[in-house]
Scaffold this active site. Sequence first.
Site, PDB file in Angstrom:
ATOM      1  N   GLU A 162      15.125   0.771 -57.324  1.00 14.82           N
ATOM      2  CA  GLU A 162      15.490  -0.388 -58.129  1.00 14.82           C
ATOM      3  C   GLU A 162      15.101  -0.191 -59.594  1.00 14.82           C
ATOM      4  OE1 GLU A 162      14.867  -1.385 -53.893  1.00 14.82           O
ATOM      5  OE2 GLU A 162      13.682  -0.340 -55.413  1.00 14.82           O
ATOM      6  N   THR A 186      12.975  29.904 -25.639  1.00 19.32           N
ATOM      7  CA  THR A 186      13.727  30.170 -26.866  1.00 19.32           C
ATOM      8  C   THR A 186      12.989  31.177 -27.736  1.00 19.32           C
ATOM      9  OG1 THR A 186      14.711  27.956 -26.833  1.00 19.32           O
ATOM     10  CG2 THR A 186      14.726  29.124 -28.931  1.00 19.32           C
ATOM     11  N   LEU A 232      13.846  29.424 -37.512  1.00 22.82           N
ATOM     12  CA  LEU A 232      13.929  27.964 -37.627  1.00 22.82           C
ATOM     13  C   LEU A 232      13.706  27.477 -39.053  1.00 22.82           C
ATOM     14  CD1 LEU A 232      12.048  26.818 -34.385  1.00 22.82           C
ATOM     15  CD2 LEU A 232      14.495  27.269 -34.706  1.00 22.82           C
ATOM     16  N   GLY A 279      16.230  24.989 -25.180  1.00 24.36           N
ATOM     17  CA  GLY A 279      17.107  25.334 -24.079  1.00 24.36           C
ATOM     18  C   GLY A 279      17.320  24.167 -23.135  1.00 24.36           C
ATOM     19  N   ALA A 298      16.667  18.726 -20.879  1.00 20.50           N
ATOM     20  CA  ALA A 298      16.763  17.770 -19.771  1.00 20.50           C
ATOM     21  C   ALA A 298      15.489  16.950 -19.651  1.00 20.50           C
ATOM     22  CB  ALA A 298      17.035  18.511 -18.461  1.00 20.50           C
TER      23      ALA A 298
END
Length: 595
Positions: free
Chosen positions: A81, A234, A242, A328, A333
């Site tokens: 602002e 992984t 990464l 993975g 999951a």
Amino acid sequence: MALSFRVCSPPLICRATLASGDNGRNRHANDAAFIRRAADLADTSAGFTSPHPNFGCVIATSSGKVAGEGYLYAEGTKPAEALAVEAAGESSIGSTAYLNMEPGDCHGDHTAVSALVQAGIGRAVVGIRHPLQHLRGSAIRELRGQGIEVDVLGEDFQSKVLEDARKSCLLVNAPLIHRACSRVPFSVLKYAMTLDGKIAASSGHAAWISSKLSRTRVFELRGRSDAVIVGGNTVRQDDPRLTARHGQGHTPTRIVMSQSLDLPEKANLWDVSEVSTIVATQRGARRSFQKYLASKGVEVVEFDMLNPREVMEYFHRRGHLSILWECGGTLAASAISSGVIHKVVAFVAPKIIGGSKAPSPVGELGMVEMSQALNLIDVCYEQVGPDMLVSGFLQPVPDLLPVIPSEEATFEIDPSVNPFESSIIFFYKTWDLYGSFSNFSPHAIRMPCGEENDEYVTWPSVEHYYQANKFVGVDNPMAHDCVEKIRTAKSPEEAALIGRAKQRQQPELVRSDWEEAKIEVMYRALKCKFSTYPHLKAMLLSTAGSVLVEASPHDLFWGGGREGEGLNYLGRSLMQLRSEYLAESSVSAENASLA
């Protein structure tokens, strides 16, 4: 091109339509367009410094011309602002300010609100109220109290076009909203798969499924995230780095989840010269390997029960807003089953690899019928080179409307209640209730650069001053250059990154007495800050009788640590300063009584 926040869901049903006729529709259309612009501006800084809420402000004249705009670059920097009214100048008088989110000034300065009031803004349109309870509604009440007309989308008027604009405001601050409502970071599961649903060949080879354009988009996704998380498999199969090397924004922290710590001794993630790595593991796993990782500079965090929910709750306490999962199928999951994944981003390549043993992006979820399938909402489709990008939410962004009181029911703070009364007061990030106690708060101080220097310099924050003093007095041009880079860093976070990286990479540039001097350096800076700003001093004095704890779970020197094992020297310094102020007040009162 950065990933955009586009809503692709079916039309929303409006709650009410208060305006009618062409004038009402035109006004709604204009308001919606400017609110969307404010949301786009807010999104500009996502990931540049982390973490912080995203604020944007657009000031438009009565003729519909944009007079000024701005966005919050990072915590500890000038509010959106204030930047917008500076850009608009005298054109602010009587104009309308469009804010994607209610200002959230937790430092007692009211800088954002004051900027709008002093600029002569006549009306403010707010996309959403602040999601944090201790800030929600306060800026809106203050603006209205100063005679500014304030309209909040979804409360003061509704229409289809405004509802869509409001949703863009929810999406741009989805990490902060999820953090406030679910107490876990906003988590995005990303994967690339072939047309037949494989993320690797049967051998485990996975480079490259998606195109170069898609991989560039992944770098951009990382650059918007506080951390990237993978599983042990992984690390073993892909040896990833990464990084966000081809994208904008910062480089996120790398997190590895491994229950057994069956990890290779040589891995790209163990190189922490430029970005840190944290390994989350089961308590007691491979103590010798934990020591090896520690010798490399990798932080190891043990959990009694290593599961995605526990890990995400920990990183919530650590102050993370958003996490990108690049794991993975097994870990994916588990994360979905734990309810910590909020959004899915999938790159589908026009390739077929086959293989009954080739891994898929999501492992076993225990579903046996299609009726149990998880359906994405607000699904978007986009072609990226030869690939198709499909994204959508597993969990909707929480809607703040049901918990916001109506204007008639808006509560007033009881002046007899001291909000700072507590036996233990915790503070950490600058958006917390006691965020002004943080050394990252946006309060400039004037201090000399070194104990023997008489020339006073303005430092944008306590953190700037503290980090620069690591290199003060060292007779080396590189140390002098580092001090100046830290002093001129755009935010406290960037000052900290520069100072920490240089200390780690070139320890010879750090002053020899730093370990003995750093507490005193911090104390001098804190004293200057609280002495410079009377409202901060009053807030500190109001905590008399309470223990102050810097609630960082990972900083065991300045913070309280994860389980109270930290030394809490920042809290101690503030309590010492408070005692000093109280003693001065007592002497002054005694002298006054004798006069």
